[in-house]
Design a protein around this motif. Sequence first.
Motif, PDB file in Angstrom:
ATOM      1  N   HIS A  37      43.302  41.236  34.428  1.00 28.79           N
ATOM      2  CA  HIS A  37      43.456  39.781  34.367  1.00 28.79           C
ATOM      3  C   HIS A  37      44.077  39.183  35.622  1.00 28.79           C
ATOM      4  N   SER A  38      44.739  40.006  36.418  1.00 26.75           N
ATOM      5  CA  SER A  38      45.317  39.476  37.657  1.00 26.75           C
ATOM      6  C   SER A  38      44.265  39.321  38.747  1.00 26.75           C
ATOM      7  N   MET A  39      43.110  39.944  38.558  1.00 22.54           N
ATOM      8  CA  MET A  39      42.105  39.937  39.626  1.00 22.54           C
ATOM      9  C   MET A  39      41.543  38.548  39.868  1.00 22.54           C
ATOM     10  N   LEU A  40      41.344  38.242  41.146  1.00 20.37           N
ATOM     11  CA  LEU A  40      40.699  37.009  41.571  1.00 20.37           C
ATOM     12  C   LEU A  40      39.779  37.347  42.727  1.00 20.37           C
ATOM     13  N   ILE A  41      38.506  36.951  42.600  1.00 26.63           N
ATOM     14  CA  ILE A  41      37.543  37.148  43.674  1.00 26.63           C
ATOM     15  C   ILE A  41      37.302  35.800  44.328  1.00 26.63           C
ATOM     16  N   GLU A  42      37.476  35.741  45.632  1.00 26.21           N
ATOM     17  CA  GLU A  42      37.358  34.473  46.343  1.00 26.21           C
ATOM     18  C   GLU A  42      35.898  34.177  46.720  1.00 26.21           C
ATOM     19  N   VAL A  87      38.821  35.044  30.000  1.00 28.16           N
ATOM     20  CA  VAL A  87      39.279  35.383  28.650  1.00 28.16           C
ATOM     21  C   VAL A  87      40.402  36.394  28.795  1.00 28.16           C
ATOM     22  N   LYS A  88      41.602  35.972  28.446  1.00 26.02           N
ATOM     23  CA  LYS A  88      42.774  36.837  28.614  1.00 26.02           C
ATOM     24  C   LYS A  88      43.516  36.940  27.282  1.00 26.02           C
ATOM     25  N   TYR A 139      49.676  50.166  28.240  1.00 22.02           N
ATOM     26  CA  TYR A 139      48.948  50.340  29.502  1.00 22.02           C
ATOM     27  C   TYR A 139      48.301  51.727  29.542  1.00 22.02           C
ATOM     28  N   PRO A 140      47.093  51.901  30.064  1.00 21.36           N
ATOM     29  CA  PRO A 140      46.302  50.912  30.801  1.00 21.36           C
ATOM     30  C   PRO A 140      45.399  50.033  29.949  1.00 21.36           C
ATOM     31  N   TYR A 141      45.339  50.319  28.639  1.00 22.31           N
ATOM     32  CA  TYR A 141      44.393  49.572  27.797  1.00 22.31           C
ATOM     33  C   TYR A 141      44.957  48.263  27.274  1.00 22.31           C
ATOM     34  N   GLY A 142      46.218  48.014  27.554  1.00 25.19           N
ATOM     35  CA  GLY A 142      46.828  46.775  27.111  1.00 25.19           C
ATOM     36  C   GLY A 142      48.010  46.406  27.969  1.00 25.19           C
ATOM     37  N   GLU A 143      48.770  45.457  27.469  1.00 25.05           N
ATOM     38  CA  GLU A 143      49.861  44.876  28.250  1.00 25.05           C
ATOM     39  C   GLU A 143      51.232  45.465  27.918  1.00 25.05           C
TER      40      GLU A 143
END
Length: 450
Positions: free
Chosen positions: A322-327, A118-119, A126-130
């Motif tokens: 939102h950029s985070m990705l866990i493999e 959910v993005k 920033y840091p609470y928004g874009e």
Amino acid sequence: MNRFRKKLGLLFLVLITILCVVIIFNYPKLTILAGYSAKNMNSSVFIASRGVNYTDHNDNNFAPVHLADDTVDYKKKTATATVFGLKKRKAIYREGLGSLLIDDSFDENTPVLIPNRVKKPSGLSYPYGELDQKDTVFTNIDYDKVNKTVASIFDLKGEDVQKTRAVLVLYKDQIIAERYTDGIDKNSKLLGWSMTKSIFSTVYGVLQKQGILTVADKAPVKEWQNDARKEITINNLLQMNCGLEWEEDYGSICDATKMLYIDADMTKAQINKKAIHKPNEFWYYSSGVSNLLSGILRSKFDTYQEYLDYPYREFIDKIGMHSMLIETDMAGNYVGSSYSWATVRDWAKFGVLYLHKGNWNGDQIFDKEWVDYITTPSPTSEGDYGGHFWLNAGSFYPDAPRDMFSANGYQGQRVFIIPSKDLVIVRFGLIGDKGVDFNTFLKNMVSAVK
């Protein structure tokens, strides 16, 4: 002449025999070296959008990984690596799940589930928004000293010692310094390595807040129920003093390297280890414990999709990382020990969350007492480690505040949280304490805040 030929033939046979022995002895090492190179290359190219040459000359250029030769297939999104042409390893990229190092038994055509993300734009700065932050000048900040301190941790032209890639400093949620090396910028995704452990610790804080478990619970591992290991708690796992046998040495073939570059299911590596100490009697750093915690997390849900969604839905996307990705591994488990990627600014959001004791712009992600828990030193850790976070209670950095705690990763990845100074400091690089004087860096940065 015949005698000479016989001697030459014998010499050749001896050399071949020696070569065969060397290959057989080192073959497991080649497997891990090729695996590291293929996995790191695939992640760098398809997650971080960096080139093959860039990765070869920066990420994979250290001994002995530099011995591997990599080939990338952009259409199939694969990377293969060999060492002296003797061992071939392959990594594949899957959208939403990242890069996966596979073995010959893995079916690449098997359909996979991916996390629901959910993005939503918040309309906040920033840091609470874009949105960009408004310019803010603090009268108690020595900006000249801040800038000089940040510059001091980067290499000068022609040097290749400190290998810093990025530094971001936030004071009272405001960016007061930000710098990147060539080829890296604020949109670059960077691998946190063992900072992933702190991410998964936070997931457990959320689980506890929601009443799904408590850290005092016994670890629900069926293989342990008929021996002394049944007394191990989730707290023992988070504090890494469960007393189980484990070897963590990245300079050799060890439990940790075999888990990351050979095992199909990384959650099982620690399960089958025997108890060599009682819980709370011996602290030892274990990536196997972190992946076991990932497996325990999976057991808390009825479906695999719920497991995939939970860290993002209840924590990561809630704070806009939102950029985070866990493999994941071949068995579909999150690699909670090592494999998470995000931009530097998103990693800083993680620090801000802890600076505010779990409160994210009015939304309490985890109970504020969770910070007290993760910053309580683990018994026998000499004040250096808490609940999957590193501490400075034992003065590891003697000139930094004692209340500082941090998420740490291989090669010097750091998110420092310093509550007494309202500071969050993020550093990414390719070498850690052996190449960087973090103590002096932190001392000068803290002294710049009056």
